[in-house]
Design a protein around this motif. Structure first.
Motif, mmCIF file in Angstrom:
data_model
loop_
_atom_site.group_PDB
_atom_site.id
_atom_site.type_symbol
_atom_site.label_atom_id
_atom_site.label_comp_id
_atom_site.label_asym_id
_atom_site.label_seq_id
_atom_site.Cartn_x
_atom_site.Cartn_y
_atom_site.Cartn_z
ATOM 1 N N LEU A 1 0.826 -1.208 0.000
ATOM 2 C CA LEU A 1 0.000 0.000 0.000
ATOM 3 C C LEU A 1 0.860 1.258 0.000
ATOM 4 O O LEU A 1 0.518 2.255 -0.645
ATOM 5 N N ARG A 2 1.981 1.214 0.718
ATOM 6 C CA ARG A 2 2.881 2.372 0.718
ATOM 7 C C ARG A 2 3.457 2.626 -0.675
ATOM 8 O O ARG A 2 3.518 3.767 -1.127
ATOM 9 N N VAL A 3 3.887 1.578 -1.330
ATOM 10 C CA VAL A 3 4.468 1.734 -2.666
ATOM 11 C C VAL A 3 3.424 2.244 -3.654
ATOM 12 O O VAL A 3 3.746 3.003 -4.576
ATOM 13 N N LEU A 4 2.169 1.877 -3.444
ATOM 14 C CA LEU A 4 1.108 2.340 -4.337
ATOM 15 C C LEU A 4 0.835 3.832 -4.206
ATOM 16 O O LEU A 4 0.130 4.406 -5.039
ATOM 17 N N THR A 5 1.393 4.488 -3.196
ATOM 18 C CA THR A 5 1.227 5.941 -3.062
ATOM 19 C C THR A 5 2.253 6.724 -3.890
ATOM 20 O O THR A 5 2.129 7.945 -4.008
ATOM 21 N N LEU A 6 3.232 6.052 -4.443
ATOM 22 C CA LEU A 6 4.281 6.756 -5.189
ATOM 23 C C LEU A 6 3.749 7.565 -6.379
ATOM 24 O O LEU A 6 4.275 8.652 -6.645
ATOM 25 N N PRO A 7 2.725 7.103 -7.112
ATOM 26 C CA PRO A 7 2.192 7.974 -8.176
ATOM 27 C C PRO A 7 1.658 9.310 -7.652
ATOM 28 O O PRO A 7 1.770 10.329 -8.342
ATOM 29 N N ALA A 8 1.111 9.326 -6.455
ATOM 30 C CA ALA A 8 0.650 10.596 -5.887
ATOM 31 C C ALA A 8 1.826 11.543 -5.664
ATOM 32 O O ALA A 8 1.730 12.746 -5.949
ATOM 33 N N PHE A 9 2.941 11.006 -5.168
ATOM 34 C CA PHE A 9 4.141 11.838 -5.014
ATOM 35 C C PHE A 9 4.629 12.343 -6.371
ATOM 36 O O PHE A 9 5.059 13.490 -6.488
ATOM 37 N N ALA A 10 4.556 11.503 -7.388
ATOM 38 C CA ALA A 10 4.983 11.922 -8.731
ATOM 39 C C ALA A 10 4.089 13.036 -9.268
ATOM 40 O O ALA A 10 4.584 14.025 -9.832
ATOM 41 N N ILE A 11 2.784 12.918 -9.076
ATOM 42 C CA ILE A 11 1.855 13.953 -9.542
ATOM 43 C C ILE A 11 2.119 15.266 -8.816
ATOM 44 O O ILE A 11 2.160 16.336 -9.449
ATOM 45 N N ILE B 1 5.382 16.801 -10.135
ATOM 46 C CA ILE B 1 5.188 17.429 -11.449
ATOM 47 C C ILE B 1 4.484 18.774 -11.291
ATOM 48 O O ILE B 1 4.867 19.764 -11.916
ATOM 49 N N ARG B 2 3.475 18.801 -10.434
ATOM 50 C CA ARG B 2 2.773 20.068 -10.194
ATOM 51 C C ARG B 2 3.715 21.109 -9.590
ATOM 52 O O ARG B 2 3.675 22.283 -9.948
ATOM 53 N N ASP B 3 4.582 20.675 -8.688
ATOM 54 C CA ASP B 3 5.535 21.591 -8.061
ATOM 55 C C ASP B 3 6.504 22.162 -9.090
ATOM 56 O O ASP B 3 6.808 23.350 -9.084
ATOM 57 N N VAL B 4 6.972 21.314 -9.999
ATOM 58 C CA VAL B 4 7.914 21.785 -11.017
ATOM 59 C C VAL B 4 7.227 22.739 -11.990
ATOM 60 O O VAL B 4 7.794 23.762 -12.374
ATOM 61 N N ARG B 5 6.002 22.425 -12.384
ATOM 62 C CA ARG B 5 5.296 23.250 -13.374
ATOM 63 C C ARG B 5 4.833 24.587 -12.815
ATOM 64 O O ARG B 5 4.990 25.624 -13.460
ATOM 65 N N THR B 6 4.205 24.569 -11.653
ATOM 66 C CA THR B 6 3.579 25.784 -11.145
ATOM 67 C C THR B 6 4.291 26.397 -9.947
ATOM 68 O O THR B 6 3.965 27.505 -9.560
ATOM 69 N N ARG B 7 5.217 25.655 -9.335
ATOM 70 C CA ARG B 7 5.917 26.065 -8.115
ATOM 71 C C ARG B 7 4.948 26.241 -6.961
ATOM 72 O O ARG B 7 5.243 26.933 -5.984
ATOM 73 N N ARG B 8 3.780 25.622 -7.055
ATOM 74 C CA ARG B 8 2.782 25.688 -5.985
ATOM 75 C C ARG B 8 2.160 24.303 -5.778
ATOM 76 O O ARG B 8 1.734 23.669 -6.731
ATOM 77 N N PRO C 1 -0.722 22.861 -2.966
ATOM 78 C CA PRO C 1 -1.534 23.219 -1.795
ATOM 79 C C PRO C 1 -1.150 22.393 -0.568
ATOM 80 O O PRO C 1 -0.840 21.207 -0.683
ATOM 81 N N SER C 2 -1.181 23.024 0.577
ATOM 82 C CA SER C 2 -0.833 22.323 1.819
ATOM 83 C C SER C 2 -1.765 21.148 2.079
ATOM 84 O O SER C 2 -1.353 20.122 2.615
ATOM 85 N N LEU C 3 -3.018 21.272 1.699
ATOM 86 C CA LEU C 3 -3.988 20.197 1.921
ATOM 87 C C LEU C 3 -3.734 18.974 1.041
ATOM 88 O O LEU C 3 -4.286 17.915 1.294
ATOM 89 N N ALA C 4 -2.896 19.121 0.026
ATOM 90 C CA ALA C 4 -2.596 17.976 -0.848
ATOM 91 C C ALA C 4 -1.845 16.887 -0.096
ATOM 92 O O ALA C 4 -1.929 15.708 -0.454
ATOM 93 N N TRP C 5 -1.136 17.264 0.965
ATOM 94 C CA TRP C 5 -0.352 16.289 1.723
ATOM 95 C C TRP C 5 -1.175 15.601 2.807
ATOM 96 O O TRP C 5 -0.772 14.558 3.324
#
Length: 140
Positions: A15-25, A28-35, A37-41
């Protein structure tokens, strides 16, 4: 341990490994927009806390080495999270970087123990605190 095709691992590690796509998304959002949201975590952190609770229920208290697991957990959460906050406070990390490291400290307190095609991962045993390794890699 459960087996899914050629993969054998504890259910919590799968289940932990299955969360890796969320970290990738989020990365990618951080690199593109530099933002990010705190609630995303929050969902990842809550999920990590639930998995920690499940792991805690399955740790035998009388087996040698269980105290070591608790020490690793204490270092991973009690040292890495305040350190990530400190790095954010002094400006060394951005907010998303600090929150990602805090989430990793909760979600991955130990290395995932996974066997794929008969090969156990991680291949090399290093420092047992996974989030501390992530921190040192981010500093480099």
């Amino acid at each position: 341990m459960i087996e899914v095709g050629p993969v054998s691992a504890p259910i919590t590690d799968i289940l932990r490994v299955l969360t890796l796509p969320a970290f990738a998304i989020l990365a990618i959002r951080d690199v593109r927009t530099r933002r990010v949201p705190s609630l995303a975590w929050a969902p990842l952190t809550f999920f990590g806390l639930c998995l920690l609770y499940i792991d805690w229920q399955h740790v035998p208290r009388s087996v040698p080495g269980s105290d070591f697991q608790l020490i690793v957990l204490a270092v991973g959460i009690g040292f890495v999270i305040p350190l990530a906050y400190l790095f954010h406070y002094i400006g060394a990390f951005g907010g998303a970087d600090a929150r990602a490291l805090m989430t990793i400290a909760i979600l991955f307190p130990f290395y995932p123990d996974i066997v794929v095609f008969g090969t156990r991962f991680p291949l090399l045993e290093g420092m047992p605190v996974f989030s501390l390794i992530v921190l040192t890699n981010s500093v480099i």
